[in-house]
Design a protein around this motif. Sequence first.
Motif, PDB file in Angstrom:
ATOM      1  N   TRP A 227      35.843  19.186   1.207  1.00 13.68           N
ATOM      2  CA  TRP A 227      35.651  18.272   2.335  1.00 13.68           C
ATOM      3  C   TRP A 227      34.213  18.299   2.825  1.00 13.68           C
ATOM      4  N   PHE A 231      31.723  14.956   3.220  1.00 10.51           N
ATOM      5  CA  PHE A 231      30.847  14.650   4.340  1.00 10.51           C
ATOM      6  C   PHE A 231      29.382  14.553   3.933  1.00 10.51           C
ATOM      7  N   SER A 407      45.428   5.060   9.343  1.00  8.11           N
ATOM      8  CA  SER A 407      45.212   6.513   9.426  1.00  8.11           C
ATOM      9  C   SER A 407      46.287   7.171  10.284  1.00  8.11           C
ATOM     10  N   ALA A 420      43.468  12.485   6.104  1.00  8.64           N
ATOM     11  CA  ALA A 420      42.113  13.045   6.213  1.00  8.64           C
ATOM     12  C   ALA A 420      41.088  12.089   5.618  1.00  8.64           C
ATOM     13  N   HIS A 421      41.375  11.538   4.434  1.00  7.76           N
ATOM     14  CA  HIS A 421      40.451  10.582   3.825  1.00  7.76           C
ATOM     15  C   HIS A 421      40.267   9.350   4.714  1.00  7.76           C
ATOM     16  N   HIS A 424      38.236  10.094   7.883  1.00  7.52           N
ATOM     17  CA  HIS A 424      36.823  10.243   7.524  1.00  7.52           C
ATOM     18  C   HIS A 424      36.169   8.883   7.373  1.00  7.52           C
ATOM     19  N   ARG A 425      36.846   7.943   6.714  1.00  3.14           N
ATOM     20  CA  ARG A 425      36.315   6.587   6.551  1.00  3.14           C
ATOM     21  C   ARG A 425      36.195   5.880   7.894  1.00  3.14           C
ATOM     22  N   LEU A 427      35.375   7.052  10.665  1.00  2.00           N
ATOM     23  CA  LEU A 427      34.220   7.525  11.437  1.00  2.00           C
ATOM     24  C   LEU A 427      33.024   6.585  11.313  1.00  2.00           C
ATOM     25  N   TYR A 428      32.906   5.914  10.151  1.00  2.00           N
ATOM     26  CA  TYR A 428      31.742   5.060   9.932  1.00  2.00           C
ATOM     27  C   TYR A 428      31.763   3.807  10.812  1.00  2.00           C
ATOM     28  N   VAL A 441      37.562  12.577  14.878  1.00  2.00           N
ATOM     29  CA  VAL A 441      37.201  13.883  14.321  1.00  2.00           C
ATOM     30  C   VAL A 441      38.328  14.882  14.563  1.00  2.00           C
ATOM     31  N   PHE A 444      41.090  14.139  12.168  1.00  2.00           N
ATOM     32  CA  PHE A 444      40.661  14.553  10.827  1.00  2.00           C
ATOM     33  C   PHE A 444      40.829  16.062  10.657  1.00  2.00           C
TER      34      PHE A 444
END
Length: 499
Positions: A227, A231, A407, A420-421, A424-425, A427-428, A441, A444
């Motif tokens: 992980w 990141f 998610s 989790a994937h 993470h996506r 967040l952008y 976060v 995640f």
Amino acid sequence: MHKIFILVAMFHCWFLQASIFSEQAFPKTRFMNTETTLLAPEVLYSTNITDIETLNSWTAIVSELVMEIGEIRIPQNIAIFQILLSNDSTPKIEIITETPISEELYNEFESTLMAITPPEVKIGKMAFRISIWPRSLSKKRVDALHDSIIPHLQFSIDRFQELSLNEKMLYLEEWSKMEAIPILTEYAKVQFPKSEGIKKLVAFIEKHKKNSIIPFLEYAQTNPLYWRSVFEMPADSPLAPTLELLSYASNGSLDITKRLLNITLPFSSIQKPSGYYLDQLATYLQLIQQDLAYEIHEIRGLKEAKKLEEAIENAESLLTSIPGQPMLLHEYIQLNILKRQSSGEDVSLQNILSPELERQLYQKDPFFIGSTVIRNARDAYNHIKRNEINSLFKTPEKYRENLLDLSILCLDLKSWHFAAHLFHRSLYYTESNPEQMQAIVAYFLYSLEQMNITDFKSNFPGDHLESFANIHQELTEKFESSEVYRGFQGVHELRPDQK
């Protein structure tokens, strides 16, 4: 002394590129105009050399050396050299001759090529071939030898479509393991030499590259360094998830590959190597999915026609190509139930699909929508959540808008890895909203915590134990306030694992 003139036609083809990729695809196609004869060396493909002068110079030197050695050591023989300079900088040479050559001569060619391999090739791959033959021999005989060398290098989209489903799966597995993964791992080492996460990820893949199976799921669900590598990648170059899903493809795990591709592909740049291979993989999977849908349609037709034995036989045959594929397995189970019911047995999904078998089915594809066995409130709740996911996927043009909802649904399903994937996506797209970003976060890290990745949270500030407790309470209250939970109260006593 035989003379040779140089023709180099450099094809950045990588199997299907010429047929299915735009001019913007990586890498770009280049051509050179030079003199032509029957003896010309031919560059079949190259991945990383973009300097035509370097390629031309290198090819000319190789040609001269091969010709010089060949004319002295095998002057009365046809020889075709298929030279594959691999990403691991170890050349693989296939030499087809009318009379076998000695091991000493083979080693001489190999050591010569090693000595002159340019640095650019060591982060990519190149293949070219050279013919040497006496002038008295006919072109027809030489062409026959050429046609026998590695036919997959001239592979086309039309030929791929002509393969059977089983052949497509085998091709996908070989392409993933022998082509895409080696190139991307080498690229990762060159581009991110100081990244601890990437170094460990590449080391793990290389450790298992000779094994029949790359046990990536266990690695990704237990290793915090994986992980970290996720990141460490730029937003438009999801290299770690790309290597993960290519590992699943090399194992023949079609469903988890497809789902992770759906998560990763929309955010990848075709200009980056990871995006280039993701795009190729998407094309392969699309054609495989078309074949699978057709085969399942045929099986259902046989079922409706009451030809159960034939339908079962077809399903069993397909399951050898794609073991455990949820939709196919579902049909196979239904067919066997119908067969047993026709013999007078009292049987249904409720008593034939064991909890362990159902767990394995949904582990293959946690979003699978089928005739779910409802044994308790958790089964019913999960079925409703999967249908909600299904409705989100019906509007792919709004995929990024629905990303956070997707998610959360994965979190509800306890599909921690996919959650989790997806977080993470997400967040952008929340950088302008610090409060929402902080919540994502936390989700995640909570997903990682459920996979026993407990030390990754030290990379983020905050009281994680409190946030984890709040998320756990939130999920529990959501489940216990659902209609299905209330409907099962007083009917079935729920165990803790069913909540």
